[in-house]
Design a protein around this motif. Sequence first.
Motif, PDB file in Angstrom:
ATOM      1  N   PHE A  96       0.809  -1.229   0.000  1.00 14.56           N
ATOM      2  CA  PHE A  96       0.000   0.000   0.000  1.00 14.56           C
ATOM      3  C   PHE A  96       0.842   1.280   0.000  1.00 14.56           C
ATOM      4  O   PHE A  96       0.423   2.342   0.446  1.00 14.56           O
ATOM      5  CB  PHE A  96      -1.053   0.016   1.118  1.00 14.56           C
ATOM      6  CG  PHE A  96      -0.541  -0.237   2.522  1.00 14.56           C
ATOM      7  CD1 PHE A  96      -0.018   0.794   3.292  1.00 14.56           C
ATOM      8  CD2 PHE A  96      -0.637  -1.496   3.081  1.00 14.56           C
ATOM      9  CE1 PHE A  96       0.415   0.581   4.594  1.00 14.56           C
ATOM     10  CE2 PHE A  96      -0.220  -1.731   4.394  1.00 14.56           C
ATOM     11  CZ  PHE A  96       0.314  -0.683   5.142  1.00 14.56           C
ATOM     12  N   GLU A  97       2.067   1.163  -0.559  1.00 12.21           N
ATOM     13  CA  GLU A  97       2.903   2.296  -0.924  1.00 12.21           C
ATOM     14  C   GLU A  97       3.294   3.194   0.243  1.00 12.21           C
ATOM     15  O   GLU A  97       3.480   4.401   0.080  1.00 12.21           O
ATOM     16  CB  GLU A  97       2.232   3.153  -2.024  1.00 12.21           C
ATOM     17  CG  GLU A  97       2.003   2.440  -3.331  1.00 12.21           C
ATOM     18  CD  GLU A  97       0.669   1.696  -3.377  1.00 12.21           C
ATOM     19  OE1 GLU A  97      -0.306   2.189  -2.776  1.00 12.21           O
ATOM     20  OE2 GLU A  97       0.602   0.623  -4.003  1.00 12.21           O
ATOM     21  N   ASP A  98       3.442   2.629   1.424  1.00 11.78           N
ATOM     22  CA  ASP A  98       3.917   3.397   2.575  1.00 11.78           C
ATOM     23  C   ASP A  98       4.956   2.560   3.302  1.00 11.78           C
ATOM     24  O   ASP A  98       4.629   1.560   3.932  1.00 11.78           O
ATOM     25  CB  ASP A  98       2.757   3.750   3.514  1.00 11.78           C
ATOM     26  CG  ASP A  98       3.182   4.727   4.614  1.00 11.78           C
ATOM     27  OD1 ASP A  98       4.399   4.949   4.792  1.00 11.78           O
ATOM     28  OD2 ASP A  98       2.293   5.274   5.304  1.00 11.78           O
ATOM     29  N   GLY A  99       6.208   2.969   3.196  1.00 15.97           N
ATOM     30  CA  GLY A  99       7.291   2.206   3.793  1.00 15.97           C
ATOM     31  C   GLY A  99       7.965   2.901   4.948  1.00 15.97           C
ATOM     32  O   GLY A  99       9.102   2.572   5.298  1.00 15.97           O
ATOM     33  N   SER A 100       7.272   3.886   5.556  1.00 15.41           N
ATOM     34  CA  SER A 100       7.825   4.592   6.704  1.00 15.41           C
ATOM     35  C   SER A 100       7.013   4.260   7.939  1.00 15.41           C
ATOM     36  O   SER A 100       5.784   4.202   7.901  1.00 15.41           O
ATOM     37  CB  SER A 100       7.795   6.111   6.462  1.00 15.41           C
ATOM     38  OG  SER A 100       8.562   6.465   5.325  1.00 15.41           O
ATOM     39  N   SER A 101       7.690   4.065   9.046  1.00 18.28           N
ATOM     40  CA  SER A 101       6.997   3.761  10.301  1.00 18.28           C
ATOM     41  C   SER A 101       6.514   5.087  10.943  1.00 18.28           C
ATOM     42  O   SER A 101       7.297   6.015  11.093  1.00 18.28           O
ATOM     43  CB  SER A 101       7.951   3.054  11.259  1.00 18.28           C
ATOM     44  OG  SER A 101       7.320   2.683  12.443  1.00 18.28           O
ATOM     45  N   GLU A 102       5.257   5.232  11.178  1.00 17.48           N
ATOM     46  CA  GLU A 102       4.169   4.292  11.115  1.00 17.48           C
ATOM     47  C   GLU A 102       3.655   4.199   9.678  1.00 17.48           C
ATOM     48  O   GLU A 102       3.273   5.215   9.067  1.00 17.48           O
ATOM     49  CB  GLU A 102       3.049   4.737  12.063  1.00 17.48           C
ATOM     50  CG  GLU A 102       1.858   3.840  12.057  1.00 17.48           C
ATOM     51  CD  GLU A 102       0.734   4.383  12.965  1.00 17.48           C
ATOM     52  OE1 GLU A 102      -0.132   3.554  13.318  1.00 17.48           O
ATOM     53  OE2 GLU A 102       0.725   5.575  13.294  1.00 17.48           O
ATOM     54  N   ALA A 103       3.632   2.968   9.134  1.00 15.89           N
ATOM     55  CA  ALA A 103       3.053   2.740   7.809  1.00 15.89           C
ATOM     56  C   ALA A 103       1.540   2.665   7.965  1.00 15.89           C
ATOM     57  O   ALA A 103       1.039   1.843   8.729  1.00 15.89           O
ATOM     58  CB  ALA A 103       3.594   1.456   7.200  1.00 15.89           C
ATOM     59  N   GLU A 104       0.825   3.534   7.241  1.00 15.78           N
ATOM     60  CA  GLU A 104      -0.622   3.620   7.408  1.00 15.78           C
ATOM     61  C   GLU A 104      -1.357   3.265   6.126  1.00 15.78           C
ATOM     62  O   GLU A 104      -0.991   3.717   5.043  1.00 15.78           O
ATOM     63  CB  GLU A 104      -1.044   5.034   7.819  1.00 15.78           C
ATOM     64  CG  GLU A 104      -0.797   5.369   9.262  1.00 15.78           C
ATOM     65  CD  GLU A 104      -1.519   6.642   9.691  1.00 15.78           C
ATOM     66  OE1 GLU A 104      -2.377   7.146   8.924  1.00 15.78           O
ATOM     67  OE2 GLU A 104      -1.224   7.148  10.783  1.00 15.78           O
ATOM     68  N   LEU A 105      -2.386   2.461   6.290  1.00 20.17           N
ATOM     69  CA  LEU A 105      -3.381   2.252   5.253  1.00 20.17           C
ATOM     70  C   LEU A 105      -4.628   2.989   5.708  1.00 20.17           C
ATOM     71  O   LEU A 105      -5.180   2.684   6.771  1.00 20.17           O
ATOM     72  CB  LEU A 105      -3.670   0.761   5.066  1.00 20.17           C
ATOM     73  CG  LEU A 105      -4.822   0.404   4.119  1.00 20.17           C
ATOM     74  CD1 LEU A 105      -4.556   0.901   2.706  1.00 20.17           C
ATOM     75  CD2 LEU A 105      -5.078  -1.096   4.128  1.00 20.17           C
ATOM     76  N   ILE A 338       1.105   0.249  11.166  1.00 19.22           N
ATOM     77  CA  ILE A 338       2.174  -0.650  11.625  1.00 19.22           C
ATOM     78  C   ILE A 338       3.399   0.192  11.945  1.00 19.22           C
ATOM     79  O   ILE A 338       3.976   0.822  11.054  1.00 19.22           O
ATOM     80  CB  ILE A 338       2.509  -1.723  10.568  1.00 19.22           C
ATOM     81  CG1 ILE A 338       1.282  -2.575  10.251  1.00 19.22           C
ATOM     82  CG2 ILE A 338       3.673  -2.590  11.049  1.00 19.22           C
ATOM     83  CD1 ILE A 338       1.494  -3.589   9.142  1.00 19.22           C
ATOM     84  N   GLN A 339       3.764   0.202  13.224  1.00 17.04           N
ATOM     85  CA  GLN A 339       4.987   0.865  13.653  1.00 17.04           C
ATOM     86  C   GLN A 339       6.037  -0.203  13.937  1.00 17.04           C
ATOM     87  O   GLN A 339       5.735  -1.235  14.549  1.00 17.04           O
ATOM     88  CB  GLN A 339       4.757   1.684  14.920  1.00 17.04           C
ATOM     89  CG  GLN A 339       3.791   2.838  14.763  1.00 17.04           C
ATOM     90  CD  GLN A 339       3.707   3.676  16.030  1.00 17.04           C
ATOM     91  OE1 GLN A 339       4.707   4.246  16.474  1.00 17.04           O
ATOM     92  NE2 GLN A 339       2.516   3.744  16.609  1.00 17.04           N
ATOM     93  N   ILE A 340       7.257   0.044  13.492  1.00 21.52           N
ATOM     94  CA  ILE A 340       8.331  -0.925  13.738  1.00 21.52           C
ATOM     95  C   ILE A 340       9.668  -0.222  13.587  1.00 21.52           C
ATOM     96  O   ILE A 340       9.852   0.627  12.714  1.00 21.52           O
ATOM     97  CB  ILE A 340       8.227  -2.132  12.789  1.00 21.52           C
ATOM     98  CG1 ILE A 340       9.183  -3.234  13.208  1.00 21.52           C
ATOM     99  CG2 ILE A 340       8.437  -1.726  11.343  1.00 21.52           C
ATOM    100  CD1 ILE A 340       8.917  -4.577  12.516  1.00 21.52           C
ATOM    101  N   SER A 341      10.590  -0.537  14.494  1.00 23.50           N
ATOM    102  CA  SER A 341      11.932   0.037  14.398  1.00 23.50           C
ATOM    103  C   SER A 341      12.934  -0.900  15.066  1.00 23.50           C
ATOM    104  O   SER A 341      12.550  -1.818  15.798  1.00 23.50           O
ATOM    105  CB  SER A 341      11.977   1.409  15.073  1.00 23.50           C
ATOM    106  OG  SER A 341      11.696   1.304  16.441  1.00 23.50           O
TER     107      SER A 341
END
Length: 341
Positions: A96-105, A338-341
């Motif tokens: 869904f074209e979002d690769g930054s945390s937080e990735a949001e749909l 989705i948050q991840i680090s």
Amino acid sequence: MAQAQNFRPSQDVSVHYQVEATPGTRPDNAGLKKLQATSFTIPEASVPVEYSSARSGQYVTTASQGHHSEGTKLWTFDTTLRGTPDSVLLATLGVFEDGSSEAELNNTYSYPVASYRVNNPSSCNTYDVRFHNAGAKDDVETVSAVGCVATGFTLSSDIGSEGGELVCTINWATGFKPTMIGDDLTSGAYDTGTPKNIRNLHAANTYINDGSNEEIVIQSFELSVQRTIERIHYADNTSGTFAPFGYAMTGGLEVTGTITAIRNEDIYDLHDAGRFRDSNTVAIKIGESTAGDFTIDIPKAYLNEPSIDNGGAVLMETIPFTAVGADDISSASKMLGIQIS
């Protein structure tokens, strides 16, 4: 001619990827990153044969009836990766074209057609995926798949599997025929991240909210985000490539999952509140103590029919769910984060 004596040990195969500038055009090796792959399928450079109808009075298939169906095939394959930040954000960026945390749909998501056109794309979101040491010849050692589109991903974790590590499986498709190339990948970037683990989930940040936070005791979970992608015809066959015009998305994104938890009073409260039958949504959160380290956040989800597992030491409850967006689409609101680090 004597038989060839070379072979490829399957354990030698490694998986690399990079974002393309133009769909289907292989970049140089500068942007390649080696993934922490645990299993994968390798697309083969082949197309099926189709046969035209037999003539009346004919009882066998003749040679002129066969045609390799170039120009219509979509090659599909999967990569199963350890659930590191790089793996998870590659999955969200691809789907869904979002690769930054937080990735949001968001509930206002719209498929960016221009990013998936072969001719004059904008913000290209296709990938060059390479399987190093998967070639059939010693000096043609890499299988290269260009123009790859992520069609879905699954995040899963189970306290009784893979040491509790998060597993990220990405589903891929391409309308460009895979090729074998001489490409000795002896250097490049690596995913050095540490996979997330179900044992690090924090009770206060792992719950189903039915009006109050039911801090369920999770034994396993799975989240799946899927979409349907189709190739668009072929632009030109003079070069023999039968490359597509691009890709279209049909239908909507489907965000589903399951949670398996100990059947306790929190499960009773969900039943008592009627959340398995009253047509109301709940909020679902699965997270560590620090939200930015790892959190799956679903503001609105329907709980589907649960099932009871009595095969172990204690009763378990498996709860399927479907994430949905807010009805008000006059402004964007989060459907999945989705948050991840």
